[in-house]
Every structure is written in structure tokens, then in C-alpha cells.
Design a protein around this motif. Structure first.
Motif: not given
Length: 437
Positions: A346-352, A357-360
Motif C-alpha cells: 500500500r502506498m500509505k503503509r510506510i514507516a520510517k 523508509r520501510v514498507s509495513l
């Protein structure tokens, strides 16, 4: 009625003799339609249970061309009251909690658009602040496309294994009614003995489930041979682990992997059973009448089943088609040279984590061999929620993620839970998990 439902379509109440079909079904729908026709202009809110009364109300709203919001019947009084104040329904039916009366009349809002047919919440458990506006054309075209893609025939019988206010569950109802097939109405869940008793008694031929339900069926040692009429399994509502796709495809004559969104009425893509082996991990090709493309890594779908747009207030119900049949899905992925879709996140399922940047979704993908897991983020850390792990196993999982993602282990908080919290649709309730952090 635009040929919907098909005159040969049948509704059966689980555990009861007989069925509603043809003139009997039409007469039942017509009686309820007369009640709806006497209401002031505006949508009706239906607490959509998997029962005959709810389905008849839905079909009556379709018959009278009155927009109907299909909502969780167990919405809290507060959530339901909020929706009433913003959307000013003409009437409410089937909700568990008593709330203030719906306003009568709509002096402060235009009448709903004549093409508007169905309203679905983007989050079934909370009564999301946005409702998805679906036209009659969208509902009919997607029902027909699904029936074609899954080769649903008049002799097919499907139980309501998912909530009917959830787009996947509703699509099972719509596609079978459009094809002149049978739907068995039951509120029992897959973990209840009565569900399987009714499935066998009524000769159900197919079963629809989301990934978590397949995880549970595997734990329970599900054996399709114990249900001789069951020939077809379908899956949507998230990515199913590849090993479970292989396992369950070997337990049924046909196993369909599907991908969809509420904003596209239900289904966007279907992977035919005969392509499972050649296209592992694929979500399939566009449903009949639709087209898939990729723009800057985002999956874009075009088709007649795309929503008219979102609604946040009663005034939005009067708007026409905002999207013109084009839906930017918010999902990342790619198409192969045959047009088969592969989703990557998902475009917004991103964390830092420590600035990286890491894709959940990628983290969840790395841990699929660990059983049911869910990943959330916050405060420069990723939290992994895993079912049934002890403290040592949690520590090992954090070190594994540290090694594979080349980030310090302190960026991963692995927590054991007895069971992941689920929405009533069977999807993981990420909001409930985030509230625990």
C-alpha cells in the motif's frame, strides 16, 4: 428491475425448509418496496444482517430506486448517530442500538442523484466518516462480471460466509442473484458447527473467505472431502500466503484468488484456477469489462464498476460521477506481459525507522512463515503483533528483522498476542492494534 435479481434466483434461510424464488420473492420484495415508497426523499440506512429481512429490504430499495446504506447492524449508538446527523436518512432498519429518530424530510439538502444505488462504509466496524457511492450500473456490471469470471451457474449454491455490508460478502449475494443461482442466508460463522451442518444440508457448492478465515480453516484441519457438494473456494480481502493458496487449491476442484476494493463495488481482478501454478503470487487479470494499468507504481483500474465517489455529508449524495470510471487504488504493484497483476503493498503503509523508509506490507511478507502476524508503526519503531509466540521467540523475530532489513534490532518491537483483533469482515483491525501502542 434491470434484470436484477434474475427471475430464477433463490434465497434460502439456513435450517428452514423451502425457498423464496420467482413470484414469491418478487411479492415479498414488492410489499417492502411499498413501505419504502411512502418515506420522504433520501437514503435508507439498513443494518445489514445475513438474514432474509435485510436482503428483502436491500432488494426493495433497488426496486424503488432508493439509495440504501448497508451498514454494520451492531454499530455503536454514537457512531450511528453521527452518520444519521451527517446523511439524514429517511428511515433506519435493523440496528441493534436505539438512537435518536432520523430527521424526516431533507429541506437542507438536494435529493440523492438518480443513479445512486448503494452506500458502503469504507470501514465496516466504525461507520467510517466516508461512504462509498455506488451507482446502479456499478452494482450490476460488477455482479455480472463476477458471475462470468467465476462461471456461476443457476445450479450453484453459496452460503453467506461474510457480512453482507462488506463489499466481498455483498458481491457473493449480487453475483449469485444476477446469475439465477441460490444464496443460503446464515449468521453462523465458519468456526461454528451449525455453519457446516447447513452448508451440507443445503448442498452448497462454493465458499468465500478472507485470508484469516483460511488460516483458521487450516488450523481446524478443514477437509473438503467431508463436504461432497463443495467444489469451489474463493479468496479475497487481502493477500493469502502462497503455501495456503497451494494447499487449498488442492482441496477443491476450483480455487479462485481475487483482488478488489469497495471503491470498485467489489472485484477488480480474478486469477483463474488453471493459472494458479503458472502465476504464483498473482492477483489475476481484470474482471470482464475492466482494465488495469500502473502509473508511478500505483495500480489504476478503469471500469463501469468504479464508484461515483465518496460522500461525507448528505449534500454529497446529490453529486454525479466524480471519477469517470477511473480508480487510483492506492495499491502498489506491477503487471506482467500477459496483464496479470502482482501487488506489492500500500502506498500509505510506510514507516520510517531511524530515517529509513520501510514498507509495513513488506515486513508482513517477510514473516508469513511465522503464522498470523500484523505490523503497525509509531515513534520511530515498527511493532510486530504475532499470534502464539513466547518471549524468546519474539526476541528471535526482532533479531531476524534486524538482519534482513539491516536496521538495529531496537527498531522492532515484537509482541505476542493470543489472537489478532479482527474487523467483522475478517480483516485485521489495525486501528485496534495501534491503540495498544
Amino acid at each position: 428491475m434491470d434484470g436484477f435479481p434474475h427471475p430464477d434466483a433463490r434465497l434460502v434461510v439456513a435450517g428452514e425448509p423451502g425457498e423464496l424464488t420467482g413470484d414469491l420473492l418478487a411479492a415479498r420484495v414488492e410489499r417492502t418496496a411499498q413501505v419504502l415508497a411512502g418515506l420522504p426523499p433520501g437514503p435508507v440506512f439498513c443494518g445489514m444482517r445475513n438474514d432474509l429481512a435485510s436482503v428483502v429490504r436491500y432488494l426493495a430499495a433497488w426496486r424503488t430506486r432508493r439509495p440504501v446504506a448497508l451498514l454494520d447492524p451492531d454499530l455503536s449508538a454514537g457512531a450511528l448517530t453521527g452518520l444519521i446527523r451527517r446523511f439524514r436518512p429517511a428511515a433506519l432498519f435493523g440496528f441493534a442500538h436505539a438512537v435518536e429518530s432520523a430527521p424526516r424530510g431533507r429541506r437542507d439538502a438536494d435529493d440523492p442523484h438518480p443513479d445512486l444505488a448503494v452506500l458502503l462504509a469504507t470501514s465496516g466496524s466504525t461507520g467510517s466518516p466516508k461512504l462509498v457511492r455506488l451507482s446502479r450500473r456499478a452494482v450490476l456490471s460488477n455482479a455480472t462480471a463476477i458471475a462470468t469470471a467465476l462461471a456461476i451457474e443457476p445450479g450453484d449454491v453459496a452460503p453467506t460466509s461474510l457480512p453482507l455490508y462488506y463489499s466481498f460478502g455483498l458481491s457473493v449475494l449480487n453475483s449469485h442473484l444476477a446469475a439465477g443461482a441460490t444464496v443460503v442466508l446464515t449468521d453462523a460463522g465458519l468456526l461454528e458447527r451449525s455453519f457446516w451442518t447447513h452448508l451440507d444440508a443445503h448442498g452448497c457448492t462454493s465458499l468465500a473467505a478472507v485470508p484469516y478465515q483460511y488460516e483458521m480453516l487450516r488450523r481446524l484441519g478443514f477437509d473438503a472431502k467431508e463436504h461432497p457438494t463443495l467444489t469451489t473456494l474463493t479468496q479475497a480481502g487481502g493477500r493469502l500466503r502462497p503455501e495456503l493458496v497451494t494447499e487449498f487449491s488442492g482441496r477443491a476442484d476450483r480455487f479462485f484468488v481475487m483482488y478488489g476494493q469497495t471503491e470498485a463495488t467489489a472485484r477488480v481482478a480474478v486469477l483463474p484456477p488453471d493459472r494458479l501454478a503458472a502465476k504464483p503470487g498473482s492477483a489475476g487479470v481484470a474482471v470482464p469489462g475492466g482494465r488495469l494499468s500502473v502509473a508511478d507504481g500505483e495500480i489504476v483500474y478503469e471500469g463501469p464498476n468504479v464508484m461515483m465517489g465518496y460522500a461525507e455529508t448528505a449534500a454529497d449524495l446529490a453529486r454525479g460521477d466524480d471519477l469517470g470510471g477511473v480508480l487510483r487504488t492506492g495499491d502498489l504493484g506491477h503487471l506482467d506481459d500477459e496483464g496479470f497483476l502482482y501487488l506489492t503493498g500500500r502506498m500509505k503503509r510506510i514507516a520510517k525507522i531511524f530515517g529509513v523508509r520501510v514498507s509495513l506490507d513488506d515486513v508482513e511478507g517477510l514473516l508469513r512463515d511465522c503464522g498470523p502476524v500484523a505490523v503497525t508503526s509509531g515513534d520511530d519503531r515498527v511493532t510486530v503483533w504475532a499470534e502464539g509466540l513466547d518471549r524468546d521467540a519474539c526476541a528471535r523475530l526482532a533479531r531476524r528483522l534486524s538482519t534482513e532489513l539491516r536496521l538495529h534490532w531496537s527498531g522492532f518491537d515484537v509482541r505476542a498476542v493470543d489472537r489478532l483483533p479482527l474487523l467483522t469482515t475478517g480483516k485485521v483491525d489495525y486501528g485496534a492494534l495501534e491503540a495498544r501502542t
